[in-house]
Scaffold this motif. Structure first.
Motif, mmCIF file in Angstrom:
data_model
loop_
_atom_site.group_PDB
_atom_site.id
_atom_site.type_symbol
_atom_site.label_atom_id
_atom_site.label_comp_id
_atom_site.label_asym_id
_atom_site.label_seq_id
_atom_site.Cartn_x
_atom_site.Cartn_y
_atom_site.Cartn_z
ATOM 1 N N ARG A 104 0.958 -1.130 0.076
ATOM 2 C CA ARG A 104 0.005 0.118 0.103
ATOM 3 C C ARG A 104 0.676 1.270 -0.027
ATOM 4 N NH1 ARG A 104 -3.346 -3.021 3.592
ATOM 5 N NH2 ARG A 104 -2.442 -2.102 5.296
ATOM 6 N N VAL A 105 1.943 1.221 0.834
ATOM 7 C CA VAL A 105 2.680 2.191 0.828
ATOM 8 C C VAL A 105 3.323 2.799 -0.423
ATOM 9 C CG1 VAL A 105 5.050 3.197 2.013
ATOM 10 C CG2 VAL A 105 2.908 2.336 3.122
ATOM 11 N N CYS A 106 3.895 1.361 -1.089
ATOM 12 C CA CYS A 106 4.561 1.646 -2.184
ATOM 13 C C CYS A 106 3.654 2.365 -3.503
ATOM 14 C CB CYS A 106 5.306 0.255 -2.848
ATOM 15 S SG CYS A 106 6.637 -0.205 -1.814
ATOM 16 N N ARG A 107 2.459 1.811 -3.458
ATOM 17 C CA ARG A 107 1.534 2.380 -4.425
ATOM 18 C C ARG A 107 1.283 3.501 -4.223
ATOM 19 N NH1 ARG A 107 -0.862 -1.266 -7.502
ATOM 20 N NH2 ARG A 107 -0.835 -3.468 -7.072
ATOM 21 N N GLN A 108 1.163 4.163 -2.993
ATOM 22 C CA GLN A 108 1.073 5.670 -2.838
ATOM 23 C C GLN A 108 2.104 6.423 -3.023
ATOM 24 O OE1 GLN A 108 0.161 5.757 1.567
ATOM 25 N NE2 GLN A 108 -1.755 4.803 1.186
ATOM 26 N N ALA A 109 3.302 5.771 -2.725
ATOM 27 C CA ALA A 109 4.621 6.731 -3.390
ATOM 28 C C ALA A 109 4.915 6.665 -4.790
ATOM 29 C CB ALA A 109 5.743 6.113 -2.309
ATOM 30 N N ARG A 110 4.590 5.506 -5.402
ATOM 31 C CA ARG A 110 5.123 5.311 -6.802
ATOM 32 C C ARG A 110 4.111 4.735 -7.699
ATOM 33 N NH1 ARG A 110 10.498 4.683 -7.602
ATOM 34 N NH2 ARG A 110 10.107 4.717 -9.665
#
Length: 358
Positions: A275-281
């Protein structure tokens, strides 16, 4: 009205029954109509409507398309070590408006010499003026509305070139975040040198382009926010986690291949990390892990002559044949074809705009 309803409920309850013959009298047999009417009377309309509606509403729709160079499909290959062009070449024909989009594997640097407009970086909108530089990392959604006649240059760096240089000069990952430098003075000297080298098929062109790109990135870091402000990029818990994941990925991509392995090292769950990766990249953790591995694979194939099996072993793949399948699935070509087709010939010569009087 009947057609619209039947298009939703066709096959409701019993997949062996279709209502379409009822719409075509010539195709209907005499005993079909009573069967269809009986089925309509017993069909659970509410359940079927909710089921079809949930399928429609839960579809993922990405409003920002992925591109290679703007207007071209995203692809793993790239025509040169670096691409440089004047701003009006793509913006002018599009009436100076560039809709929101992103480049999964390309880092871009915009230098606005004269003119301006506005730029969208992620969820924020910024004004552009004379002498403005924008550094846009791969994966970030961005768009433009330039003032007609705006003059400037766009530098596009494929990850195969950008990432190794970034790892050498940017240890705090500042270039992994968007940077907007307003009125830093004259254009970066390395930008003009880069454009000149790019358009000249001289000896040692590859090494010279690498050197000029390195100087350009160093110039951006020196003119960016001071060290005391760099932590602002990671003010949120998600931002700090992504920065830790990025650092771990850069050092462990040859040994750790699964999201679970990274999540365990970072003391978080795998779904939370994704989830964090999708938000960031805009990409999942597994996609970023594979991107990093394939970036190194492409670098080794393009710039070394080691055997393909050795490339696989260096990246932690015990089976070279499996590595070749993974590489082909990621890039669209087999490793041997990629190595054969890679070229760094000069293309799209660009003349930098002359400095204006200040």
């Amino acid at each position: 009205m009947v057609i619209a309803v039947i298009s939703v409920i066709d096959g409701c309850g019993d997949p062996g029954i279709s209502f379409r013959p009822w719409l075509h009298p010539k195709r209907r047999t005499p005993d079909q109509r009573p069967m269809i009417l009986s089925h309509l009377a017993t069909c659970d309309w509410t359940r079927e409507w909710k089921y079809r509606s949930n399928i429609w509403m839960n579809r993922t729709i990405d409003p920002a398309p992925d591109y290679g160079l703007l207007g071209e499909p995203a692809q793993a290959g790239f025509p040169d070590l670096v691409h440089i062009e004047r701003l009006h070449e793509r913006s002018g024909p599009r009436r100076w408006r560039i809709a929101a989009h992103r480049h999964p594997a390309l880092h871009q640097i915009f230098w606005i010499d004269r003119g301006g407009g506005s730029i969208r970086l992620g969820d924020t909108l910024h004004e552009l003026h004379d002498s403005t530089l924008a550094s846009i990392p791969a994966g970030l959604v961005h768009g433009f509305h330039f003032t007609a006649g705006t003059e400037g240059v766009v530098v596009t760096l494929p990850d195969i070139v950008f990432n190794p240089i970034r790892l050498a000069v940017d240890r705090v990952h500042q270039l992994m975040h968007p940077l907007l430098l307003t009125n830093p003075g004259e254009a970066p000297p390395s930008l003009e040198a880069l454009a000149r080298e790019h358009g000249t098929p001289a000896p040692h062109r590859t090494e010279a382009l690498h050197a000029q790109v390195t100087l350009l990135l160093i110039w951006i870091l020196r003119h960016g926010p001071p060290a005391s402000e760099r932590g602002a990029h990671h003010a949120t818990a998600g931002g700090r986690l992504f920065a830790r994941f990025q650092g771990l990925l850069d050092s462990e991509y040859t040994r750790l291949h699964s999201v679970d392995a990274y999540a365990q090292r970072l003391s978080v769950t795998a779904p939370h990390l994704s989830r964090v990766c999708r938000q960031a990249r805009g990409r999942s953790a597994s996609a970023l892990i594979r991107d990093r591995q394939m970036l190194e694979a492409r670098r080794l194939l393009a710039y070394t002559q080691i055997r393909i099996a050795e490339v696989a072993f260096q990246l932690g793949y015990s089976d070279p044949a499996y590595f070749s399948r993974v590489f082909a699935g990621h890039t669209g070509v087999a490793p041997r074809e990629f190595r054969r087709g890679f070229t760094n010939t000069a293309s799209n010569n660009v003349v930098m705009p002359a400095p204006r009087a200040r």
